[in-house]
Design an enzyme around this catalytic site. Structure first.
Site, short mmCIF file in Angstrom:
data_model
loop_
_atom_site.label_atom_id
_atom_site.label_comp_id
_atom_site.label_asym_id
_atom_site.label_seq_id
_atom_site.Cartn_x
_atom_site.Cartn_y
_atom_site.Cartn_z
N ASP A 11 24.96 101.65 -28.21
CA ASP A 11 24.50 100.31 -28.60
C ASP A 11 25.69 99.36 -28.59
O ASP A 11 26.74 99.67 -29.17
CB ASP A 11 23.90 100.43 -30.02
N HIS A 12 25.57 98.23 -27.94
CA HIS A 12 26.65 97.22 -27.86
C HIS A 12 27.98 97.83 -27.42
O HIS A 12 29.01 97.64 -28.09
CB HIS A 12 26.83 96.49 -29.20
N GLU A 55 23.61 92.57 -21.44
CA GLU A 55 23.25 91.50 -22.38
C GLU A 55 23.74 90.13 -21.92
O GLU A 55 24.84 89.98 -21.42
CB GLU A 55 23.83 91.78 -23.77
N GLY A 81 20.94 92.27 -38.92
CA GLY A 81 21.00 92.24 -40.39
C GLY A 81 19.82 91.49 -40.97
O GLY A 81 18.82 91.25 -40.28
N HIS A 128 16.94 92.78 -29.96
CA HIS A 128 17.86 93.27 -30.99
C HIS A 128 17.46 92.66 -32.33
O HIS A 128 16.66 91.73 -32.37
CB HIS A 128 19.30 92.89 -30.62
N GLY A 151 15.78 93.97 -34.89
CA GLY A 151 14.35 94.21 -35.12
C GLY A 151 13.96 94.39 -36.59
O GLY A 151 12.77 94.52 -36.89
N ASN A 158 15.31 97.14 -31.21
CA ASN A 158 16.41 97.81 -31.94
C ASN A 158 16.26 97.63 -33.44
O ASN A 158 16.07 96.50 -33.91
CB ASN A 158 17.74 97.18 -31.53
P1 13P Z 1 19.08 95.19 -37.23
O1 13P Z 1 20.20 95.83 -37.98
O2 13P Z 1 18.90 93.77 -37.59
O3 13P Z 1 17.83 95.98 -37.28
O4 13P Z 1 19.53 95.16 -35.68
C1 13P Z 1 19.73 96.35 -34.99
C2 13P Z 1 20.24 96.11 -33.62
O5 13P Z 1 19.91 95.15 -32.98
C3 13P Z 1 21.16 97.11 -33.05
O6 13P Z 1 21.72 96.69 -31.87
#
Ligand code: 13P
Length: 287
Positions: free
Chosen positions: A84-85, A135, A178, A207, A209, A229
């Site tokens: 992720d990222h 992205e 967050g 992202h 989510g 996500n």
């Molecule tokens: P949240 O922590 O807001 O659920 O986002 C998760 C995310 O996008 C991971 O890349």
């Protein structure tokens, strides 16, 4: 066997549902998410940030843990292990370590550099059958110490990155990592629709989510989002259930301090939350 995310997300896109990509932190997270996906008979993605990779003692250990836990539990639904990222170096390291999917997040580079680096990662990953997410436009908030104000992606830039051949595309549309602030303006559906129109039906990624109202999730899926996500939501339910256990003094009763007992309510809460979100995203019984 862990699989690339390409097929599961193309199926989700065609079937108008989304696959959850839940971030993992340790064995409890891996177990809870895999058991939930199996219970709901759903494909699933396990997301690993670079910070979580370090916390779990390196990408090779993450691959080994996920594979062993997956086999030990007898999981039969499709599971992708996804960075992720990822940075450029992180994506290469994960491809070599045995991840089955990677995100290269070049959104903070100037656009030409994002294109050049995305292209290189796509070629390297695809030569090994690994799926790639790229992205455009930053996701707001802070994750793993990286803060972004959350810019809305330029649909033409999305079209250019999609044309490089990435398998799915994350685009900033007002989403935030967050907790969402009380004055959050919501997702920008006009831009999402324009991005999908210009990317030839490429599966899109949402992202941030955690905490998005259900009607907005449903509309995003309608407009082409096939991967959602989720990280914060599981952290919150885990912390909440653990706090209740400790505040009720259960760790002081008998052997309630045994980690297998102490961590059990949090693990159960995460598993229930993942099942609920899988149902909400529409991927239950799509394994
Ligand atoms: P949240 O922590 O807001 O659920 O986002 C998760 C995310 O996008 C991971 O890349």
């Amino acid at each position: 066997m862990l699989v690339s995310a390409k097929e599961m997300l193309e199926k989700a896109h065609a079937g108008h549902y989304a696959v959850g990509a839940f971030n993992i932190n340790n064995m409890e997270w891996i177990k809870a998410i895999l058991l939930a996906a199996q219970e709901a008979n759903s494909p699933v993605m396990l997301g690993v940030s670079e910070g979580a990779g370090k916390y779990m003692c390196g990408y090779k250990n993450v691959v080994a843990m996920v594979k062993e836990i997956h086999d030990f539990l007898g999981i039969t639904v499709p599971v992708a292990l996804h960075l992720d990222h990822g940075s450029f170096e992180g994506a290469k390291a994960c491809i070599e370590a045995g991840f089955t999917s990677v995100m290269f997040d070049g959104s903070h580079f100037d656009f030409d550099e994002n294109v050049a680096k995305s292209k290189e990662i796509i070629e390297f990953a695809h030569s090994r059958g690994i799926s790639v997410e790229c992205e455009v436009g930053g996701i707001g908030g802070t994750e793993d110490g990286v803060t972004s104000n959350g810019e809305v992606a330029d649909p033409d830039e999305c079209a250019n990155i999609a044309a490089l051949g990435c398998d799915f595309l994350a685009a900033g549309i007002g989403n935030i990592h967050g907790k969402y602030p009380a004055d959050w303006k919501g997702l920008n559906f006009d831009v999402l629709a324009e991005i999908q129109a210009k990317t030839n039906g490429k599966p899109l990624v949402l992202h941030g989510g955690s905490g998005i109202p259900a009607d907005q999730i449903a509309k995003a899926i309608d407009l082409g989002v096939s991967k959602i996500n989720v990280n914060t939501e599981l952290q919150l339910v885990f912390a909440d259930a653990t706090r209740k256990y400790v505040e009720a003094g259960k760790d002081l009763e008998g052997k309630g301090y045994d980690p297998r007992k102490l961590l059990a309510p949090g693990a159960k809460a995460m598993q229930e939350k993942v099942v609920a979100m899988i149902k909400q995203f529409g991927s239950a019984d799509k394994a």
